[in-house]
Design an enzyme around this catalytic site. Sequence first.
Site, mmCIF file in Angstrom:
data_model
loop_
_atom_site.group_PDB
_atom_site.id
_atom_site.type_symbol
_atom_site.label_atom_id
_atom_site.label_comp_id
_atom_site.label_asym_id
_atom_site.label_seq_id
_atom_site.Cartn_x
_atom_site.Cartn_y
_atom_site.Cartn_z
ATOM 1 N N ASN A 9 68.448 29.060 -10.626
ATOM 2 C CA ASN A 9 68.088 29.421 -11.926
ATOM 3 C C ASN A 9 67.130 28.396 -12.078
ATOM 4 O OD1 ASN A 9 66.746 30.175 -14.806
ATOM 5 N ND2 ASN A 9 68.858 30.195 -15.665
ATOM 6 N N LYS A 11 64.893 28.502 -15.007
ATOM 7 C CA LYS A 11 64.598 28.687 -16.381
ATOM 8 C C LYS A 11 62.852 28.270 -16.304
ATOM 9 C CE LYS A 11 69.216 26.951 -16.977
ATOM 10 N NZ LYS A 11 69.809 26.128 -18.317
ATOM 11 N N HIS A 95 72.236 35.458 -19.762
ATOM 12 C CA HIS A 95 72.339 33.942 -19.513
ATOM 13 C C HIS A 95 73.019 34.165 -21.410
ATOM 14 C CE1 HIS A 95 71.536 30.667 -19.101
ATOM 15 N NE2 HIS A 95 72.190 30.176 -17.700
ATOM 16 N N GLU A 97 71.514 31.440 -22.369
ATOM 17 C CA GLU A 97 70.889 31.072 -23.075
ATOM 18 C C GLU A 97 69.311 32.420 -24.280
ATOM 19 O OE1 GLU A 97 68.736 28.735 -20.469
ATOM 20 O OE2 GLU A 97 70.398 26.833 -20.149
ATOM 21 N N GLU A 167 79.752 31.052 -16.404
ATOM 22 C CA GLU A 167 78.991 29.795 -16.675
ATOM 23 C C GLU A 167 79.305 29.148 -18.574
ATOM 24 O OE1 GLU A 167 75.012 29.025 -14.815
ATOM 25 O OE2 GLU A 167 74.445 29.999 -17.066
ATOM 26 N N GLY A 173 73.848 21.928 -18.573
ATOM 27 C CA GLY A 173 72.895 21.123 -18.578
ATOM 28 C C GLY A 173 72.994 19.974 -19.175
ATOM 29 N N SER A 212 75.604 22.940 -14.809
ATOM 30 C CA SER A 212 76.454 21.340 -14.158
ATOM 31 C C SER A 212 76.671 21.542 -12.438
ATOM 32 C CB SER A 212 77.053 20.518 -15.213
ATOM 33 O OG SER A 212 76.356 19.639 -15.937
HETATM 34 P P1 13P Z 1 72.847 23.604 -15.432
HETATM 35 O O1 13P Z 1 73.246 23.532 -13.599
HETATM 36 O O2 13P Z 1 71.090 23.052 -15.799
HETATM 37 O O3 13P Z 1 73.160 22.923 -16.305
HETATM 38 O O4 13P Z 1 72.406 25.253 -15.500
HETATM 39 C C1 13P Z 1 73.038 25.942 -15.165
HETATM 40 C C2 13P Z 1 73.337 27.401 -15.250
HETATM 41 O O5 13P Z 1 72.890 27.541 -17.170
HETATM 42 C C3 13P Z 1 72.197 28.763 -14.760
HETATM 43 O O6 13P Z 1 72.565 29.559 -14.996
#
Ligand code: 13P
Length: 250
Positions: A9, A11, A95, A97, A167, A173, A212
Amino acid sequence: MRRKLVVGNWKMHGRLSTNTVLLDKVIAGVRELQRADYAVCVPYPYLSQVQSKLQATNIAWGAQNLNQFEEGAFTGAVSPGMLTDFGCRYVIIGHSERRGLFHESNEIASAKFDAALKAGLTPIFCVGETLAEREAGVTEQVVGKQLDAVLDCAGPKGLAKAVVAYEPVWAIGTGKTASPEQAQAVHAFIRQRVAQQDSQVAQALCILYGGSVKAGNSAELFAMPDIDGGLIGGAALVADDFVAICRAAQ
Ligand code: 13P
């Protein structure tokens, strides 16, 4: 045996020039890996770029969001059909976010899930609790409610055409990954929740872990019985790291 899947992803990262370098390295690194599936979900403007670079490879591609309507006066929105025009197989739905920063409710997420299925896309449906929810001991209630939103709307037959990604918000992150045991427990809960409605769908359901995931922890996560691969954020932007994670899924 369920086949493992690793999805990057991106982002809101990438530029035409850096994407080319990243994709070339990932294509070369993943070419020989035939025992799992791979994909990247990229920002809309780069769908054309990934389509032309990935179409003859073993890496699929997709988007990170869509609008639930087919067309209309929705300034700035992107419809499911626009994604299939660019050969997308996957679309990430719900997601954290999107839920947190863009206020997407369970209802909106399930409408998007439905719209994705109708367009022939495979939704990667994200669920997960915040740190406060985990500490309050309500992880299963939160994840169960998020899952029920799509189960109530699309049913287990709809879920059979999708991928679920667990997640935990506190692991995204932050560098603070869930332990394999913590992740496994929630994955088993998700599978069992689906099994209450359809045990065959539950058995076949691909459940990814995200939060992560790095080259160094992916193998132990993927070794857990209910973890069927990963949804990778930061490490998907570093070719060597992403390839190492893809290798761990073999
Ligand atoms: P990270 O791997 O940067 O923690 O992000 C995970 C994520 O949100 C994947 O959709």
